[in-house]
Scaffold this motif. Structure first.
Motif, PDB file in Angstrom:
ATOM      1  N   SER A 276       2.162  -9.704  -2.109  1.00  0.00           N
ATOM      2  CA  SER A 276       1.623 -11.199  -1.686  1.00  0.00           C
ATOM      3  C   SER A 276       0.395 -10.730  -1.172  1.00  0.00           C
ATOM      4  CB  SER A 276       2.634 -11.622  -0.919  1.00  0.00           C
ATOM      5  OG  SER A 276       1.806 -12.769  -0.100  1.00  0.00           O
ATOM      6  N   GLY A 277      -0.519 -11.992  -1.462  1.00  0.00           N
ATOM      7  CA  GLY A 277      -1.766 -11.710  -0.811  1.00  0.00           C
ATOM      8  C   GLY A 277      -2.734 -10.374  -0.864  1.00  0.00           C
ATOM      9  N   THR A 278      -3.228 -10.010   0.068  1.00  0.00           N
ATOM     10  CA  THR A 278      -4.077  -8.827   0.012  1.00  0.00           C
ATOM     11  C   THR A 278      -3.104  -7.426  -0.426  1.00  0.00           C
ATOM     12  OG1 THR A 278      -5.739  -7.320   1.127  1.00  0.00           O
ATOM     13  CG2 THR A 278      -4.197  -8.081   2.363  1.00  0.00           C
ATOM     14  N   ILE A 279      -2.128  -7.672   0.045  1.00  0.00           N
ATOM     15  CA  ILE A 279      -1.159  -6.492  -0.060  1.00  0.00           C
ATOM     16  C   ILE A 279      -0.549  -6.144  -1.345  1.00  0.00           C
ATOM     17  CG2 ILE A 279       1.215  -5.242   0.903  1.00  0.00           C
ATOM     18  CD1 ILE A 279      -1.261  -5.298   2.859  1.00  0.00           C
ATOM     19  N   LEU A 280      -0.837  -7.285  -2.500  1.00  0.00           N
ATOM     20  CA  LEU A 280      -0.651  -6.899  -3.818  1.00  0.00           C
ATOM     21  C   LEU A 280      -1.251  -6.011  -4.503  1.00  0.00           C
ATOM     22  CD1 LEU A 280       0.607  -8.003  -6.670  1.00  0.00           C
ATOM     23  CD2 LEU A 280      -1.284  -9.520  -6.736  1.00  0.00           C
ATOM     24  N   ARG A 281      -2.648  -5.861  -3.796  1.00  0.00           N
ATOM     25  CA  ARG A 281      -3.544  -4.708  -4.490  1.00  0.00           C
ATOM     26  C   ARG A 281      -2.792  -3.378  -4.090  1.00  0.00           C
ATOM     27  NH1 ARG A 281      -7.938  -4.517  -2.430  1.00  0.00           N
ATOM     28  NH2 ARG A 281      -9.227  -3.815  -4.299  1.00  0.00           N
ATOM     29  N   VAL A 282      -2.409  -3.318  -2.955  1.00  0.00           N
ATOM     30  CA  VAL A 282      -1.726  -2.095  -2.362  1.00  0.00           C
ATOM     31  C   VAL A 282      -0.571  -1.666  -3.226  1.00  0.00           C
ATOM     32  CG1 VAL A 282      -0.400  -0.993  -0.420  1.00  0.00           C
ATOM     33  CG2 VAL A 282      -2.201  -2.526  -0.012  1.00  0.00           C
ATOM     34  N   MET A 283       0.340  -2.757  -3.907  1.00  0.00           N
ATOM     35  CA  MET A 283       1.272  -2.547  -4.831  1.00  0.00           C
ATOM     36  C   MET A 283       1.045  -2.061  -6.056  1.00  0.00           C
ATOM     37  SD  MET A 283       3.438  -3.330  -2.678  1.00  0.00           S
ATOM     38  CE  MET A 283       5.383  -3.811  -2.656  1.00  0.00           C
ATOM     39  N   ILE A 284      -0.208  -2.584  -6.340  1.00  0.00           N
ATOM     40  CA  ILE A 284      -0.721  -2.321  -7.808  1.00  0.00           C
ATOM     41  C   ILE A 284      -1.248  -0.669  -7.946  1.00  0.00           C
ATOM     42  CG2 ILE A 284      -2.562  -2.618  -9.490  1.00  0.00           C
ATOM     43  CD1 ILE A 284      -2.623  -5.562  -8.578  1.00  0.00           C
ATOM     44  N   SER A 285      -1.753  -0.290  -6.667  1.00  0.00           N
ATOM     45  CA  SER A 285      -2.136   1.199  -6.269  1.00  0.00           C
ATOM     46  C   SER A 285      -0.994   1.980  -6.414  1.00  0.00           C
ATOM     47  CB  SER A 285      -3.137   1.179  -5.092  1.00  0.00           C
ATOM     48  OG  SER A 285      -4.251   0.551  -5.103  1.00  0.00           O
ATOM     49  N   ALA A 286      -0.108   1.740  -5.663  1.00  0.00           N
ATOM     50  CA  ALA A 286       1.262   2.237  -5.443  1.00  0.00           C
ATOM     51  C   ALA A 286       1.845   2.488  -6.931  1.00  0.00           C
ATOM     52  CB  ALA A 286       2.413   1.532  -4.424  1.00  0.00           C
ATOM     53  N   ALA A 287       1.837   1.360  -7.662  1.00  0.00           N
ATOM     54  CA  ALA A 287       2.476   1.342  -8.943  1.00  0.00           C
ATOM     55  C   ALA A 287       1.806   2.546  -9.908  1.00  0.00           C
ATOM     56  CB  ALA A 287       2.278   0.180  -9.636  1.00  0.00           C
ATOM     57  N   GLU A 288       0.649   2.622  -9.843  1.00  0.00           N
ATOM     58  CA  GLU A 288      -0.256   3.478 -10.521  1.00  0.00           C
ATOM     59  C   GLU A 288       0.243   5.133 -10.121  1.00  0.00           C
ATOM     60  OE1 GLU A 288      -4.250   2.402  -9.645  1.00  0.00           O
ATOM     61  OE2 GLU A 288      -4.196   0.634 -11.197  1.00  0.00           O
ATOM     62  N   ILE A 289       0.412   5.133  -8.808  1.00  0.00           N
ATOM     63  CA  ILE A 289       0.629   6.595  -8.082  1.00  0.00           C
ATOM     64  C   ILE A 289       1.884   7.079  -8.880  1.00  0.00           C
ATOM     65  CG2 ILE A 289       1.055   7.943  -6.222  1.00  0.00           C
ATOM     66  CD1 ILE A 289      -1.105   6.294  -4.774  1.00  0.00           C
ATOM     67  N   LEU A 290       3.070   6.090  -8.592  1.00  0.00           N
ATOM     68  CA  LEU A 290       4.474   6.126  -9.074  1.00  0.00           C
ATOM     69  C   LEU A 290       4.461   6.535 -10.567  1.00  0.00           C
ATOM     70  CD1 LEU A 290       6.167   3.315  -7.168  1.00  0.00           C
ATOM     71  CD2 LEU A 290       6.546   5.677  -6.801  1.00  0.00           C
ATOM     72  N   SER A 291       3.599   5.781 -11.185  1.00  0.00           N
ATOM     73  CA  SER A 291       3.671   6.070 -12.731  1.00  0.00           C
ATOM     74  C   SER A 291       2.897   7.360 -12.998  1.00  0.00           C
ATOM     75  CB  SER A 291       2.665   5.144 -13.425  1.00  0.00           C
ATOM     76  OG  SER A 291       2.693   5.295 -14.654  1.00  0.00           O
ATOM     77  N   LYS A 292       1.813   7.726 -12.344  1.00  0.00           N
ATOM     78  CA  LYS A 292       1.038   8.941 -12.693  1.00  0.00           C
ATOM     79  C   LYS A 292       1.825  10.183 -12.096  1.00  0.00           C
ATOM     80  CE  LYS A 292      -3.687   7.829 -13.014  1.00  0.00           C
ATOM     81  NZ  LYS A 292      -4.594   7.233 -12.123  1.00  0.00           N
ATOM     82  N   GLU A 293       2.270  10.197 -10.903  1.00  0.00           N
ATOM     83  CA  GLU A 293       2.578  11.440 -10.066  1.00  0.00           C
ATOM     84  C   GLU A 293       3.998  11.487 -10.202  1.00  0.00           C
ATOM     85  OE1 GLU A 293       0.560  11.588  -6.409  1.00  0.00           O
ATOM     86  OE2 GLU A 293      -1.217  11.041  -7.292  1.00  0.00           O
ATOM     87  N   TYR A 294       4.871  10.498 -10.412  1.00  0.00           N
ATOM     88  CA  TYR A 294       6.339  10.579 -10.311  1.00  0.00           C
ATOM     89  C   TYR A 294       6.937  10.237 -11.537  1.00  0.00           C
ATOM     90  CZ  TYR A 294       5.158  11.452  -5.381  1.00  0.00           C
ATOM     91  OH  TYR A 294       4.741  11.950  -4.144  1.00  0.00           O
ATOM     92  N   ASN A 295       6.134   9.971 -12.590  1.00  0.00           N
ATOM     93  CA  ASN A 295       6.933   9.145 -13.937  1.00  0.00           C
ATOM     94  C   ASN A 295       7.783   8.032 -13.379  1.00  0.00           C
ATOM     95  OD1 ASN A 295       5.600  10.834 -15.617  1.00  0.00           O
ATOM     96  ND2 ASN A 295       7.126  12.344 -15.430  1.00  0.00           N
ATOM     97  N   ILE A 296       7.530   7.163 -12.674  1.00  0.00           N
ATOM     98  CA  ILE A 296       8.313   6.065 -12.234  1.00  0.00           C
ATOM     99  C   ILE A 296       7.662   4.647 -12.899  1.00  0.00           C
ATOM    100  CG2 ILE A 296       9.302   4.648 -10.493  1.00  0.00           C
ATOM    101  CD1 ILE A 296       9.785   7.255  -8.819  1.00  0.00           C
ATOM    102  N   ASP A 297       8.540   4.160 -13.509  1.00  0.00           N
ATOM    103  CA  ASP A 297       7.862   2.850 -14.059  1.00  0.00           C
ATOM    104  C   ASP A 297       8.159   1.557 -12.952  1.00  0.00           C
ATOM    105  OD1 ASP A 297       7.518   3.970 -16.481  1.00  0.00           O
ATOM    106  OD2 ASP A 297       9.171   3.100 -17.450  1.00  0.00           O
ATOM    107  N   SER A 298       7.249   0.645 -13.211  1.00  0.00           N
ATOM    108  CA  SER A 298       7.383  -0.484 -12.351  1.00  0.00           C
ATOM    109  C   SER A 298       6.983  -1.710 -12.876  1.00  0.00           C
ATOM    110  CB  SER A 298       6.371  -0.240 -11.021  1.00  0.00           C
ATOM    111  OG  SER A 298       5.381  -0.085 -11.341  1.00  0.00           O
TER     112      SER A 298
END
Ligand SMILES: Cc1ncc(C[n+]2csc(CCOP(=O)(O)OP(=O)(O)O)c2C)c(N)n1
Ligand SMILES: [Mg+2]
Length: 1016
Positions: A860-882
């Protein structure tokens, strides 16, 4: 001839981007029409044309960077008459107006001077000639003699002696009967001399009988309710002290709203409500059964304990019982009324705003905190009546002093017209006989504790303790019986004195008036409650007390009827009812009464929001800036523009709103008497009598009061307005929650904008500024709809829907939107997400990688952008979908969850419905990780309504100063923590091995031993 239009001085900015071009070649425009919009990294501002003419060429395009002096366009200003803008005619008319405007202040000044020079009317028997204080000197030689004497004293005996003599002269003037206030505090007698009192045209006998019936029914209502159920409570003593103050207003002064007149607005003292109901009962507006159900509002047609527009929407207009709110709201109401008049939106009908307050209530900072605004703004449409019964709840208000004198000094010092109504008519003769001034001396020296005790005792006590102090005074009353002495009444109980004061108040020009009326708490209640310390809470009267009360006010009830606590209402044809109704008819109708005949505001053109739905490209901006952009666009919509009321408590520059100063002006009832130092700049500080911005100065209380005045204008002035009050989010709910609650009760419509919100977006400001809970506080107000959007398009969709709901649908809701000051890029609006934005969440993006392990990321709010970045890392580095969900409102999701859960529980045999959040998430894989820039409680609200494992993160604890990066690390809402916690949660759910989380902890240097921020 072509003239260039250059970029004017734009302050400290250089190389500023053009984000909109508002004209085309060939357009005929007027001086001050906007040419382009410029946007720096903090604010957006329109550049106005310096002259009328036709655009002959454009020299810039969107995206260009310009600085002071850059040429934007060329304009031809020698266009033919035919081509002149249609507005020309109007402009011409305006010119005439302008002239009148410049004459007006002078005329007003002359009238003001003449009026302020009208002084006390001379006593009939000894006509005197007075020098006009502001006019010509009628005897310069005499004046010179006095001045020479003063000079001699100063020379020979010094300033102390001169001071002493001057004081003596003033005292002597008072003693001789001068009622001109020559000092801040005048003697303890009535301000209006007997000779100049305007007499009431009313029939005093009937009015007394009506008043007595109202008194009886008001008391009976409370006693009856408490006999039924002692839990219900209520107050008798307050209205008993104020009955005359209300009655005189109702019979003679307060004009109701009708199709010919806008109506006076009366803020009744909250806990005097029984008296207001009792009158409405006699008027036939309330039934006996409603009175029987005083303070019983569940399941029956009962009456609210206090004035609550939310609960009695056709009756009460103003919630006043939280002490201090009535006075401050009434001041800003009076100012807002003048604002509407000065902006040409409301006819000036000489309507008045009356506010009733208790003397104890003046202890509240809100009661007195804004009184200088009232005098500064010359609010002669405002009248305060302070019921000085000398008591509050526990005991005397100023036992050792005199509240009336204290308040007189404060209000006069603040520039108000002060009218003291201390003594009733029975004192007039005694005061006339007091040739030496000893009686006034005695009145001055007695303190309120004594005055209270006098009325708690009897005539002989008063003879001994008051008059007995000086033999001359004892002599003065020697021919009076104790009963006569007891009858010496107080001003606030004398309809003649009250009438005269109200009459003067409504005629006062150029300043607000305060009437300080001395009364007796529990008047007429006898030994059970007259002027005794427990009066305030007296809600039960035993039989003997009731019989006394009946006799005291001559109520035509038998003993049996009194024992049954029956209400009394004479027949429709009785003198009393006929008189009472006739009086109200003459004054235009019922009061209080809440109605609205406002025309709905037409919705804005759709394209107004179009820009906001597009991607901002490389441009980074904050949602606060996006809001300003949106408001700037809305100001171009002819339906919306005049109705917008931007309210800012001295933070326009913080929020990038300074462009409004020049564009729509700052409201100033006197216009602008000076050339602002920044007059050559594009955002110069422009004050204007027709200005639209309410620049409140540093008062969130005042700004909130303006918000309520503007947001209830649809009922109080029959004009819908759109207040947009923008504040530092930390100084909103936390600071003025009680007023926000009152906004809800008042059914205010408008937008509260908590700017620079969130615990970690306002990096440097630290603990007292960083808000991590305003959204949670907003969730506690039932009719407040709140959102924490991340992107400009979300804000636009929400704002647009707010306008639809409040102005098309006429819903009595208001909005709280948090905006941030963190700059970032805004994507284009994903398809079909409008409904989700409004419901509280929508799927922003899916990260489909290997299709093995999945997690639901909610931000929510500004932290949504953190979640988007975290999703990219999870996808790229850990093969985790989100799946990444933008949660625009945890608060709205909770409301939906509660509603659905309740419905399911009440319908156990029916097909069970899904909450919206469950609907979104139930078919999606993996646990839920939710985070925001607020305390965890914010996201936790939806936990009961989802069936998956749920982990929430937030910013619990005190804020502090540092960079955003460090703050997010500290509160554990940065991408590194979110990735780590997600890995750990997935391990806990047995979806991946726990080693990944351990590795992440090491990789990101996460200190396991760091205490949770709530203890730091
Ligand atoms: C903010 C707030 N604090 C406390 C109260 C509780 N309260 C109700 S009436 C009252 C005493 C009022 O005294 P005063 O203003 O002198 O009014 P009076 O009843 O004497 O006319 C108090 C403390 C309240 N209503 N609002
Ligand atoms: Mg009081």
């Amino acid at each position: 001839m072509s003239t260039e239009i250059p970029v004017p001085d734009i302050g400290d900015f250089d190389s500023v981007e053009i984000i909109e071009i508002l004209v085309k070649i060939g357009d005929i425009i007027k001086k001050n029409d906007p040419i382009v919009t410029l946007e720096s990294d903090k604010s957006s501002v329109e550049v106005p044309s310096p002259l009328d003419g036709k655009i002959s060429s454009l020299k810039v395009k969107i995206g260009d960077k310009v600085s002071k002096g850059s040429v934007l366009a060329y304009i031809e200003n020698d266009i033919s008459k035919k081509e002149k803008p249609k507005e020309e005619e109007k402009i011409k008319k305006n010119e005439v107006n302008k002239k009148t405007e410049s004459i007006l202040p002078l005329t007003e000044q002359i009238i003001e001077q003449a009026e302020s020079s009208i002084i006390q009317k001379p006593k009939k028997e000894t006509p005197k000639v007075y020098a006009r204080p502001n006019g010509p000197d009628i005897d310069p030689a005499e004046t010179q003699e006095w001045l020479d004497s003063l000079e001699a004293i100063l020379k020979n005996d010094g300033t102390d002696r001169a001071h002493y003599i001057l004081k003596k002269l003033i005292d002597e003037a008072y003693r001789e009967g001068s009622h001109q206030a020559l000092t801040r505090i005048t003697p303890y007698i009535n301000t209006i001399p007997v000779e100049t009192e305007v007499k009431s045209p009313g029939d005093q006998n009937i009015e007394r009988r009506i008043r007595s019936l109202i008194r009886w029914n008001a008391a009976a209502m409370v006693v009856k309710a408490n006999k039924k159920n002692p839990e219900l409570g209520g107050h008798i003593g307050t209205f008993a002290s104020a009955a005359t103050l209300y009655d005189v207003g109702m019979n003679h002064f307060w004009r109701a709203k009708n199709n010919k007149f806008g109506g006076d607005l009366v803020y009744f003292q909250g806990h005097s409500a029984p008296g207001i109901y009792a009158r409405a009962f006699l008027e036939g507006r309330l039934s006996a059964s409603q009175l029987e159900n005083f303070r019983q509002e569940v399941g029956v047609d009962g009456l609210s304990s206090y004035p609550h527009p939310w609960l009695m929407p056709k009756f009460w207009q103003f919630p006043t019982v939280s002490m201090g709110l009535g006075p401050v709201l009434s001041i800003y109401q009076a100012r807002f009324t003048k604002y509407l008049i000065n902006r040409g939106l409301l006819k000036d009908e000489g309507r008045k705003i009356w506010a009733f307050l208790g003397d104890g209530e003046t202890d509240e900072p809100e009661s007195l905190g804004a009184i200088t605004l009232a005098s500064r703004e010359k609010l002669d449409n405002l009248i305060f009546v302070i019921n000085c019964n000398l008591q509050r709840l526990d005991g005397p208000v100023r036992g050792n002093g005199k509240i009336i004198q204290e308040l007189e000094g404060i209000f006069r010092g603040a520039g108000w017209n002060v009218i003291k109504v201390i003594w009733g008519s029975y004192w007039d003769q005694l005061l006339a006989k007091d040739k030496t001034g000893l009686l006034i001396k005695r009145m001055n020296e007695c303190v309120d504790g004594e005055y209270q005790a006098f009325k708690a005792n009897n005539g002989s006590y008063v003879r001994e303790k008051f008059f007995g102090k000086y033999p001359e005074l004892k002599d003065l009353v020697s021919s009076m019986t104790d009963r006569d002495i007891w009858k010496l009444n107080r001003g606030g109980h004398d309809p003649h004195k009250v009438y005269a004061a109200y009459d003067e108040a409504v005629k006062t020009k150029g300043k607000p008036t305060v009437i300080l009326a001395k009364t007796i708490k529990g008047y007429g209640m006898g030994k059970s409650g007259e002027s005794i310390n427990i009066t305030h809470q007296q809600k039960k009267l035993d039989e003997e007390d009731l019989l006394y009360y009946r006799d005291r006010f001559d109520i035509p009830l038998t003993d049996k009827q009194v024992r049954n606590i029956e209400f009394y209402k004479p027949g429709e044809k009785s003198e009393e009812i006929k008189y009472l109704k006739e009086r109200r008819m003459k004054l235009g109708g019922n009061l209080p009464e809440r109605t609205s005949y406002a025309k709905p505001i037409k919705k804005p053109a759709k394209d107004i929001f179009e820009n906001m739905l597009k991607s901002s490209g490389d441009r980074e901006m904050s949602t606060t800036m996006a809001l300003v952009r949106m408001l700037t666009s809305l100001l171009r919509d002819k339906n919306i523009s005049p109705k917008l009321v931007p309210i800012i408590p001295d933070e326009a520059r913080t929020f990038g709103m300074e462009g409004f100063f020049r564009k729509i002006g700052i409201y100033a009832h006197e216009g602008q008497k000076y050339e602002p130092e920044d007059s050559d700049q594009l955002s110069s500080y422009r004050e204007d009598k027709k200005g639209q911005v309410l620049e409140e100065g540093i008062t969130e209380t005042g700004a909130m009061s303006s918000f309520i005045a503007a947001g209830t204008s649809y009922t109080n002035h029959d004009i819908e307005m759109i207040p947009v009050y923008t504040f530092y989010s930390m100084f909103g709910f936390q600071r003025v929650m009680d007023l926000i609650w009152a906004a809800g009760d008042s059914q205010t419509r408008g937008f509260l904008i908590g700017a620079t919100s969130g615990r970690t977006t306002l990096a440097g400001e630290g603990l007292q500024h960083q808000d991590g809970h305003s959204q949670i506080l907003a969730s506690t107000v039932p009719n407040c709809v709140s959102y924490d959007p991340t992107f400009a398009y979300e804000l636009a969709i929400i704002f647009q829907d707010g306008l639809r709901r409040m102005h098309d649908n006429q819903e009595n809701i208001f909005y709280y939107l948090t905006t941030m000051n963190e700059n970032y890029q805004h994507p284009v609006m994903p398809k079909d997400c409008e409904k989700g934005i409004l419901k509280g969440m929508y799927l922003f993006k899916e990260f489909n990688n290997k299709g093995k392990t999945k997690v639901q990321l909610l931000g929510s709010g500004t932290i949504l952008r953190v979640m988007i970045s975290a999703a990219e890392i999870l996808s790229k580095e850990y093969n985790i979908d989100s799946d990444v969900w933008s949660v625009t409102s945890f608060n709205e999701l909770r409301k939906d969850g509660m509603t659905v859960e309740r419905k399911n529980l009440l319908n156990p045999t029916e097909k069970q419905e899904k909450s919206y959040v469950e609907d979104c998430l139930s078919k999606r894989g993996g646990p839920i990780i939710a985070a925001s820039d607020y305390m965890r409680t914010f996201a936790d609200q939806i936990r009961p309504y989802v069936s998956k494992a749920f982990y929430s993160f937030g910013t619990d604890g005190y804020g502090r100063s540092d960079s955003r990066k460090n703050l997010r690390k500290f509160f554990e809402v940065d991408k590194e923590h979110i990735v780590t916690y997600t890995l750990s949660a997935l391990a806990k759910e047995q979806l991946i091995s726990s080693k990944y989380a351990e590795q992440a902890i090491k990789k990101y240097n996460i200190d396991k031993n760091k205490p949770i921020p709530i203890v730091l």
